[in-house]
Design an enzyme around this catalytic site. Structure first.
Site, PDB file in Angstrom:
ATOM      1  N   HIS A   1       0.843  -1.203   0.000  1.00  0.00           N
ATOM      2  CA  HIS A   1       0.000   0.000   0.000  1.00  0.00           C
ATOM      3  C   HIS A   1       0.872   1.244   0.000  1.00  0.00           C
ATOM      4  CE1 HIS A   1      -4.080  -1.720   1.455  1.00  0.00           C
ATOM      5  NE2 HIS A   1      -3.399  -2.643   0.821  1.00  0.00           N
TER       6      HIS A   1
ATOM      7  N   TYR B   1      -8.904   5.082   8.100  1.00  0.00           N
ATOM      8  CA  TYR B   1      -9.013   5.365   9.532  1.00  0.00           C
ATOM      9  C   TYR B   1     -10.053   6.479   9.676  1.00  0.00           C
ATOM     10  CZ  TYR B   1      -4.551   2.894  10.408  1.00  0.00           C
ATOM     11  OH  TYR B   1      -3.551   1.959  10.514  1.00  0.00           O
TER      12      TYR B   1
ATOM     13  N   PRO C   1      -3.300  -0.167  19.133  1.00  0.00           N
ATOM     14  CA  PRO C   1      -3.072  -0.596  17.747  1.00  0.00           C
ATOM     15  C   PRO C   1      -3.253   0.477  16.676  1.00  0.00           C
ATOM     16  CG  PRO C   1      -5.138  -1.490  18.592  1.00  0.00           C
ATOM     17  CD  PRO C   1      -4.469  -0.832  19.738  1.00  0.00           C
TER      18      PRO C   1
ATOM     19  N   LYS D   1       1.867  -0.345  15.152  1.00  0.00           N
ATOM     20  CA  LYS D   1       3.300  -0.395  15.462  1.00  0.00           C
ATOM     21  C   LYS D   1       3.766  -1.643  16.226  1.00  0.00           C
ATOM     22  CE  LYS D   1       4.892   3.260  13.629  1.00  0.00           C
ATOM     23  NZ  LYS D   1       4.879   2.765  12.271  1.00  0.00           N
TER      24      LYS D   1
ATOM     25  N   TYR E   1       4.224   6.557  10.317  1.00  0.00           N
ATOM     26  CA  TYR E   1       3.437   5.380   9.935  1.00  0.00           C
ATOM     27  C   TYR E   1       4.298   4.341   9.205  1.00  0.00           C
ATOM     28  CZ  TYR E   1      -0.749   2.756   8.668  1.00  0.00           C
ATOM     29  OH  TYR E   1      -1.695   1.770   8.544  1.00  0.00           O
TER      30      TYR E   1
HETATM   31  P1  FAD Z   1       3.471 -12.106  21.083  1.00  0.00           P
HETATM   32  O1  FAD Z   1       3.031 -12.092  19.672  1.00  0.00           O
HETATM   33  O2  FAD Z   1       2.464 -11.854  22.159  1.00  0.00           O
HETATM   34  O3  FAD Z   1       4.184 -13.495  21.339  1.00  0.00           O
HETATM   35  C1  FAD Z   1       4.511 -13.973  22.628  1.00  0.00           C
HETATM   36  C2  FAD Z   1       4.442 -15.485  22.626  1.00  0.00           C
HETATM   37  O4  FAD Z   1       4.910 -15.962  23.884  1.00  0.00           O
HETATM   38  C3  FAD Z   1       3.019 -16.003  22.471  1.00  0.00           C
HETATM   39  O5  FAD Z   1       2.962 -16.934  21.407  1.00  0.00           O
HETATM   40  C4  FAD Z   1       2.706 -16.646  23.824  1.00  0.00           C
HETATM   41  O6  FAD Z   1       1.876 -17.780  23.708  1.00  0.00           O
HETATM   42  C5  FAD Z   1       4.097 -17.027  24.313  1.00  0.00           C
HETATM   43  N1  FAD Z   1       4.203 -17.132  25.771  1.00  0.00           N
HETATM   44  C6  FAD Z   1       3.632 -16.359  26.716  1.00  0.00           C
HETATM   45  N2  FAD Z   1       3.991 -16.777  27.943  1.00  0.00           N
HETATM   46  C7  FAD Z   1       4.815 -17.836  27.783  1.00  0.00           C
HETATM   47  C8  FAD Z   1       5.514 -18.681  28.675  1.00  0.00           C
HETATM   48  N3  FAD Z   1       5.433 -18.519  29.995  1.00  0.00           N
HETATM   49  N4  FAD Z   1       6.261 -19.678  28.172  1.00  0.00           N
HETATM   50  C9  FAD Z   1       6.361 -19.852  26.829  1.00  0.00           C
HETATM   51  N5  FAD Z   1       5.727 -19.071  25.930  1.00  0.00           N
HETATM   52  C10 FAD Z   1       4.962 -18.062  26.401  1.00  0.00           C
HETATM   53  N6  FAD Z   1       1.068  -4.591  15.519  1.00  0.00           N
HETATM   54  C11 FAD Z   1       1.502  -4.066  14.341  1.00  0.00           C
HETATM   55  O7  FAD Z   1       2.698  -3.896  14.150  1.00  0.00           O
HETATM   56  N7  FAD Z   1       0.646  -3.734  13.318  1.00  0.00           N
HETATM   57  C12 FAD Z   1      -0.679  -3.892  13.466  1.00  0.00           C
HETATM   58  O8  FAD Z   1      -1.405  -3.635  12.510  1.00  0.00           O
HETATM   59  C13 FAD Z   1      -1.175  -4.411  14.724  1.00  0.00           C
HETATM   60  N8  FAD Z   1      -2.497  -4.610  14.904  1.00  0.00           N
HETATM   61  C14 FAD Z   1      -2.909  -5.250  16.034  1.00  0.00           C
HETATM   62  C15 FAD Z   1      -4.254  -5.510  16.140  1.00  0.00           C
HETATM   63  C16 FAD Z   1      -4.719  -6.154  17.262  1.00  0.00           C
HETATM   64  C17 FAD Z   1      -6.194  -6.407  17.356  1.00  0.00           C
HETATM   65  C18 FAD Z   1      -3.804  -6.604  18.289  1.00  0.00           C
HETATM   66  C19 FAD Z   1      -4.300  -7.354  19.489  1.00  0.00           C
HETATM   67  C20 FAD Z   1      -2.473  -6.350  18.174  1.00  0.00           C
HETATM   68  C21 FAD Z   1      -2.012  -5.674  17.059  1.00  0.00           C
HETATM   69  N9  FAD Z   1      -0.669  -5.403  16.903  1.00  0.00           N
HETATM   70  C22 FAD Z   1      -0.243  -4.789  15.740  1.00  0.00           C
HETATM   71  C23 FAD Z   1       0.277  -5.768  17.938  1.00  0.00           C
HETATM   72  C24 FAD Z   1       1.033  -7.064  17.656  1.00  0.00           C
HETATM   73  O9  FAD Z   1       0.138  -8.107  17.392  1.00  0.00           O
HETATM   74  C25 FAD Z   1       1.970  -7.401  18.833  1.00  0.00           C
HETATM   75  O10 FAD Z   1       2.690  -6.247  19.167  1.00  0.00           O
HETATM   76  C26 FAD Z   1       2.932  -8.539  18.500  1.00  0.00           C
HETATM   77  O11 FAD Z   1       2.271  -9.769  18.511  1.00  0.00           O
HETATM   78  C27 FAD Z   1       4.106  -8.607  19.487  1.00  0.00           C
HETATM   79  O12 FAD Z   1       4.908  -9.713  19.218  1.00  0.00           O
HETATM   80  P2  FAD Z   1       5.727 -10.456  20.356  1.00  0.00           P
HETATM   81  O13 FAD Z   1       6.475 -11.534  19.687  1.00  0.00           O
HETATM   82  O14 FAD Z   1       6.451  -9.468  21.177  1.00  0.00           O
HETATM   83  O15 FAD Z   1       4.626 -11.044  21.338  1.00  0.00           O
HETATM   84  C1  DHB Z   2      -4.652  -3.479  11.094  1.00  0.00           C
HETATM   85  C2  DHB Z   2      -4.411  -3.313  12.442  1.00  0.00           C
HETATM   86  C3  DHB Z   2      -4.062  -2.082  12.923  1.00  0.00           C
HETATM   87  O1  DHB Z   2      -3.808  -1.913  14.225  1.00  0.00           O
HETATM   88  C4  DHB Z   2      -3.920  -0.998  12.068  1.00  0.00           C
HETATM   89  O2  DHB Z   2      -3.575   0.208  12.583  1.00  0.00           O
HETATM   90  C5  DHB Z   2      -4.142  -1.161  10.732  1.00  0.00           C
HETATM   91  C6  DHB Z   2      -4.509  -2.417  10.232  1.00  0.00           C
HETATM   92  C7  DHB Z   2      -5.037  -4.810  10.585  1.00  0.00           C
HETATM   93  O3  DHB Z   2      -5.151  -5.726  11.405  1.00  0.00           O
HETATM   94  O4  DHB Z   2      -5.247  -4.953   9.381  1.00  0.00           O
END
Ligand code: FAD
Ligand code: DHB
Length: 388
Positions: free
Chosen positions: A72, A200, A292, A296, A384
């Site tokens: 995009h 948005y 979200p 980021k 962004y």
């Molecule tokens: P996580 O993905 O949370 O991974 C952590 C892992 O550790 C999990 O699999 C969990 O099961 C495991 N774990 C936990 N405790 C233990 C334990 N004790 N022992 C072993 N394993 C364990 N981010 C963006 O950049 N762009 C977006 O558009 C965006 N949109 C989002 C929309 C929504 C609705 C949500 C909820 C989040 C969004 N995010 C977005 C955020 C993004 O999903 C997270 O920031 C990202 O998953 C972080 O990655 P991580 O690897 O740090 O943690």
């Molecule tokens: C999506 C999630 C977001 O948090 C965002 O800012 C834009 C798109 C998505 O899940 O597609």
């Protein structure tokens, strides 16, 4: 069992760290409490910054992202019945890719598998030992067996609710937090895209976001009470709310379809410092959370592990821990800028129940300023796409 880096958590942070270390000839073991099927199907983020795309490409896991993700070059801000394009490419020379987080997870797990990387899924009772010594270890249960891994380093990539952050030395820790009085209701829909780019939208009834996943599956969100239940929202109620919030003078309407997934997430800003304690390092959501709205979270997880992997590489290559010592400072610079941006986007686009009429008008004026001023639009676009 022995390895060089024990990694807790197979999210984007843990899996990418394991892959980056492998490319440098450094061994790691990944421990994940959920099953492989679960991590490969949990619906979360969707937006990859240019820097994230570049890193995934450079380290050989970008093939499917390039083929199936959607590049995009801009997105839209909608308010007061009008849509305004933010030209990401024109303003910054950079773009984003919409590609689901669980697809990134699949690509990373496949890469670790192909390289014979060790991953334990469904682990229980994970505990850290001696993180403040040179001989840290992790104990856990797997398939009814008690196991232990001795390592040089432990990476806490286990998300916001993990066990690594509570295991950090508590003295001198400082946490920063803001909890928002709203959440996001997210849906997945079988339908063609409603628009070529993400929208948005700010509306008196609350924020709405039109995103996409593929030519046949769309992702949409709208601001809701974080304590609400998806059971209170029939498909008809969801569509009428989305139509109301996305009303516009051009007669454009979001395309309806079969809703096959509904979820509600709360929203917070959170930073925990320092991100290291002895031989234990935190990365991604384990150390910080953003609302979200700025897309980021996953990108920050990626930038943390890029910095951490370089530090670990320097340790083994040159016998120096200079970069590792700087890890918190280096990672936090980017983290705080993303915290600022996510807070800004959230504040600008959501309705706050306690806002005075004055605050509401100022909020609208801020959006007017962003779309009217090339300078402000550029600042927004730079943040962004992650050009900082
Ligand atoms: P996580 O993905 O949370 O991974 C952590 C892992 O550790 C999990 O699999 C969990 O099961 C495991 N774990 C936990 N405790 C233990 C334990 N004790 N022992 C072993 N394993 C364990 N981010 C963006 O950049 N762009 C977006 O558009 C965006 N949109 C989002 C929309 C929504 C609705 C949500 C909820 C989040 C969004 N995010 C977005 C955020 C993004 O999903 C997270 O920031 C990202 O998953 C972080 O990655 P991580 O690897 O740090 O943690
Ligand atoms: C999506 C999630 C977001 O948090 C965002 O800012 C834009 C798109 C998505 O899940 O597609």
């Amino acid at each position: 069992m022995r390895t060089q880096v024990a990694i807790i958590g197979a999210g984007p942070a843990g899996l990418l760290l394991s892959h980056l270390l492998h490319l440098q000839g450094i061994e790691s073991v990944v421990l994940e409490s959920r099953t492989r099927a679960e991590i490969e199907s949990t619906i979360r983020a969707g937006v990859l910054e240019q820097g994230t795309m570049d890193l995934l490409n450079d380290c050989g896991v970008g093939v499917r992202m390039r083929a199936e993700g959607a590049l995009h070059h801009g997105f839209e801000l909608a308010f007061d019945g009008r849509r305004h394009r933010i030209d990401l490419l024109g303003l910054t020379g950079k773009a984003i890719t919409v590609y689901a987080q669980h697809e990134v997870i699949k690509d990373l797990v496949a890469a670790r598998d192909a390289a014979g990387g060790q991953m334990f899924f469904g682990v229980r009772e994970v505990a850290l030992h001696g993180a403040d010594t040179d001989t840290p270890a992790v104990s856990f249960e797997h398939g009814g067996q008690a196991l232990r891994i001795d390592a040089d380093f432990i990476a806490g990539c286990d998300g916001f609710h993990g066990i690594a952050r509570p295991a950090m030395a508590q003295q001198g820790r400082q946490d920063y937090q803001r909890i928002y009085p709203f959440g996001w209701f997210g849906i997945l829909v079988e339908a063609p895209p409603s628009a070529p780019e993400l929208i948005y939208a700010r509306h008196e009834r609350g924020f709405a976001l039109v995103s996409t996943r593929s030519p046949t599956v769309q992702r949409m969100y709208f601001q809701c009470d974080p304590k609400d239940s998806v059971d209170n929202w029939s498909d008809d109620r969801i569509w009428s709310e989305l139509h109301a919030r996305l009303e516009n003078r051009e007669g454009w309407r979001v395309t309806e379809g079969k809703i096959f997934q509904k979820n509600i997430v709360g929203m917070r800003s959170f930073v925990s410092t320092p991100m290291q304690s002895g031989r234990l390092f935190l990365a991604g959501d384990a150390a910080h959370i953003v609302p979200p709205t700025g897309a980021k979270g996953m990108n920050l997880a990626v930038s943390d592990v890029r910095i951490l992997a370089r530090g670990i590489e320097q340790f083994y290559r040159q016998g120096s821990d200079e970069r590792l010592q700087r890890y918190t400072g280096d990672a936090l610079k980017r983290v705080w800028r993303a915290e600022y941006f996510s807070w800004w986007m959230t504040s600008m686009l959501h309705t706050f129940d306690d806002a005075s009429p004055f605050q509401r008008e100022v909020q609208r004026a801020e959006l007017e300023n962003v779309v009217a001023s090339r300078a402000l639009a550029t600042a927004l676009a730079e943040n962004y796409v992650g050009a900082f």
